[in-house]
Design an enzyme around this catalytic site. Structure first.
Site, PDB file in Angstrom:
ATOM      1  N   GLU A  37       0.871  -1.180   0.000  1.00  0.00           N
ATOM      2  CA  GLU A  37       0.000   0.000   0.000  1.00  0.00           C
ATOM      3  C   GLU A  37       0.908   1.229   0.000  1.00  0.00           C
ATOM      4  O   GLU A  37       1.802   1.337   0.841  1.00  0.00           O
ATOM      5  CB  GLU A  37      -0.894   0.000   1.234  1.00  0.00           C
ATOM      6  N   ARG A 263       5.510 -12.600   9.999  1.00  0.00           N
ATOM      7  CA  ARG A 263       6.235 -11.407   9.597  1.00  0.00           C
ATOM      8  C   ARG A 263       7.518 -11.279  10.418  1.00  0.00           C
ATOM      9  O   ARG A 263       7.626 -11.805  11.526  1.00  0.00           O
ATOM     10  CB  ARG A 263       5.374 -10.155   9.768  1.00  0.00           C
ATOM     11  N   LYS A 273       3.947   1.090  10.032  1.00  0.00           N
ATOM     12  CA  LYS A 273       4.083   2.300   9.212  1.00  0.00           C
ATOM     13  C   LYS A 273       3.444   3.506   9.890  1.00  0.00           C
ATOM     14  O   LYS A 273       3.928   4.632   9.751  1.00  0.00           O
ATOM     15  CB  LYS A 273       3.486   2.059   7.820  1.00  0.00           C
TER      16      LYS A 273
END
Length: 555
Positions: A37, A263, A273
């Site tokens: 994104e 992750r 983020k």
């Protein structure tokens, strides 16, 4: 790709692909994708996903596309898009064809939404966000149907068309999938498919005022692109039934499968983020590419190499179980890579002047030393030996401790690549601070050991008159807590390391660095690995410390 990336020899995703190929699934094709994104810069966690997706595609002679899942223009920008492209290319990968955008599929996705309405599988809902949360239930309580759930197909089609035409205000209505409000998986409780946003989109301009939700867009974009293996992180595991539901209930052109892996989690680091953006916006760091940031651009600016990151990712297990990786493993990968390729140089960070009293003030001698002690092919470099030189303050002790390997009063040490010198006199100020050392050199020790006295060790130096003044930025870990985000009653910014940056405004490097360009990496002998920063100008060279010579954290 400049250097081949090595993906782990065995992991569960690789095993799945091998089994699919053995069974002839997907017509023997492997197609992966990297779908960021564009709402921030990529970080070290994204690097593992990039290496996995592109690496698997390469190893199985498949394709990997770069797609921007740009469904939320409020938080997205072209700046982020360009930074992501730079990062992927810098890591050494080439995506298949042109970069892609989910927004390029908005017409097709809108058609899929209409198809769901026509099948009675989606409806326009007028609940406010607060009401919708109440109706949704909780992890222990089932949700309840919206009073608009049984709207007729005709009414929902009409309202959705009017939403698309811009007739309603933001938040007035949403389009929801009709699945199961009692499902234990809350993602299946009639999730929102489209919401109204009267906002300019960085790719489509003002064409749309309704935008698809990420969960709706993501899987169907995979299907449009013919992705075979959609590799995500574990937080998307509970979304997989929804991923499959959308694909199964519209006329999708292919049927990708989603697989999840844990992750990357590094200690002394945050990779959200949103939180990284908070650090940028609050000026806790100088920007997304601040060398202390775990962003790929920050690590690149700090002096990390693509090969080091690829090697680190290849050595990090691809697993289903969560775990914490010690950041020292990343730093070790950087050292291992730079050790073999970084030219050697000398730079004095905290200078003490040394006057060689038996060397003529007018005599300037050129010494020739290797660029790299283990690689003759890298050639040689020149050092300038003069009467006055600088050594580092840490390399001198008024009272030499036991096993001292540097310079001290009435003791000797070799100046790297040059002669052995002996300290005969120390000049201090009124407070006892050392200002200057008066030494003599032994003319018979250039490239030779003295025969009749002991030499403590080797220290680095630069000429006091023939050097390059530089600004050195000594970076350390951004956080001083192993788990800065672990205490929910404490803001993670309370764990910022106040000593994460030390600026040395006047250090001295050997003259050869004057020809260095931005990004050039060096090993400053006995100090660490460094690189030339983008802030450098014709008048001032700025150098960043990339990593110490060895792991010294907490020691």
């Amino acid at each position: 790709m400049a250097e081949k990336t090595v993906v782990q020899a065995s992991n569960f995703v690789r095993n799945i692909i091998q089994e699919d190929l053995a069974q002839g699934k997907n017509q023997g094709l492997v197609a992966t994708r990297f779908p960021p994104e564009p709402n921030g810069y990529l970080h070290i966690g994204h690097a593992t996903s990039i290496c996995l997706n592109f690496g698997l595609a390469a190893d199985f002679s498949g394709t990997c596309t770069l797609r921007f899942d740009d469904t939320n223009p409020e938080k997205e920008s072209d700046e982020y898009i360009q930074s992501i492209k730079r990062d992927v290319e810098w890591l050494g990968f080439e995506w298949h064809g042109e970069e892609r955008y989910a927004s390029s599929y908005f017409d097709t996705l809108h058609g899929f939404a209409v198809e769901l309405i026509e099948k009675g599988l989606a409806y326009v809902c007028d609940l406010s966000p607060e009401q919708a949360r109440e109706y949704r239930g909780s992890l222990t309580e089932p949700g309840k149907n919206s009073p608009y759930r049984e709207r007729s197909v005709a009414d929902s089609l009409d309202l959705f068309a009017r939403m698309t035409a811009g007739e309603f205000a933001d938040g007035a209505k949403v389009l929801r999938a009709k699945i199961d409000m009692t499902s234990p998986n809350m993602n299946l409780r009639d999730p929102i498919i489209y919401r109204i946003r009267h906002i300019h989109h960085h790719q489509t301009g003002d064409k749309w005022c309704v935008y698809p939700m990420y969960d709706f867009c993501h899987g169907l974009s995979d299907a449009i692109e013919g992705v075979t293996h959609s590799i995500c992180t574990l937080e998307f595991e509970d979304h997989r039934p929804l991923y499959d539901w959308f694909i199964a209930n519209v006329s999708a052109p292919s049927t990708p499968r989603q697989y999840e892996f844990a992750r990357l989690e590094l200690n002394y680091t945050v990779t959200s983020k949103r939180k990284l953006k908070q650090l940028v916006d609050s000026a806790a760091v100088t920007g997304w590419d601040d060398p202390r940031m775990p962003t790929i651009s920050g690590m690149r600016r700090r002096g990390y190499t693509p090969a080091a990151l690829r090697n680190f990712c290849a050595d990090t297990p691809v697993a289903r179980s969560k775990g914490i990786t010690d950041v020292s493993r990343l730093e070790s990968a950087v050292r291992d890579d730079l050790d073999s390729k970084a030219p050697r140089a000398m730079c004095v960070l905290d200078p003490i002047k040394v006057t060689i009293t038996n060397w003529s003030a007018d005599d300037v001698k050129t010494l020739v030393v290797p660029v790299h002690p283990k690689d003759e092919t890298m050639g040689t470099r020149e050092l300038t030996w003069t009467r006055e030189v600088y050594i580092d303050r840490a390399d001198f002790a008024m009272q030499a401790p036991r096993k001292w390997k540097r310079l001290a009063p009435q003791q000797s040490a070799r100046l790297r690549g040059g002669y052995v010198v002996t300290c005969n006199q120390v000049i201090t100020d009124a407070d006892g601070k050392v200002l200057e050392l008066l030494c003599t050199y032994d003319e018979n020790t250039l490239g030779k050991k003295p025969e009749d006295y002991k030499v403590n060790g080797v220290v680095h130096w630069v000429s006091a008159s023939h050097n390059l003044p530089v600004e050195v930025r000594v970076y350390d870990r951004l956080f001083n807590d192993e788990n800065p985000d672990g205490n929910k009653e404490r803001d993670f910014t309370e764990c910022l390391n106040p000593e994460s940056l030390q600026v040395i405004s006047q250090a001295y490097a050997e003259l050869g660095l004057a020809s260095g360009t931005v990004g050039q990496q060096y090993q400053f002998e006995r100090e660490g690995y460094f690189c030339i920063d983008t802030d450098s100008t014709a008048d001032k060279m700025v150098i960043n410390r990339t990593v110490t010579l060895r792991d010294s954290w907490g020691k």
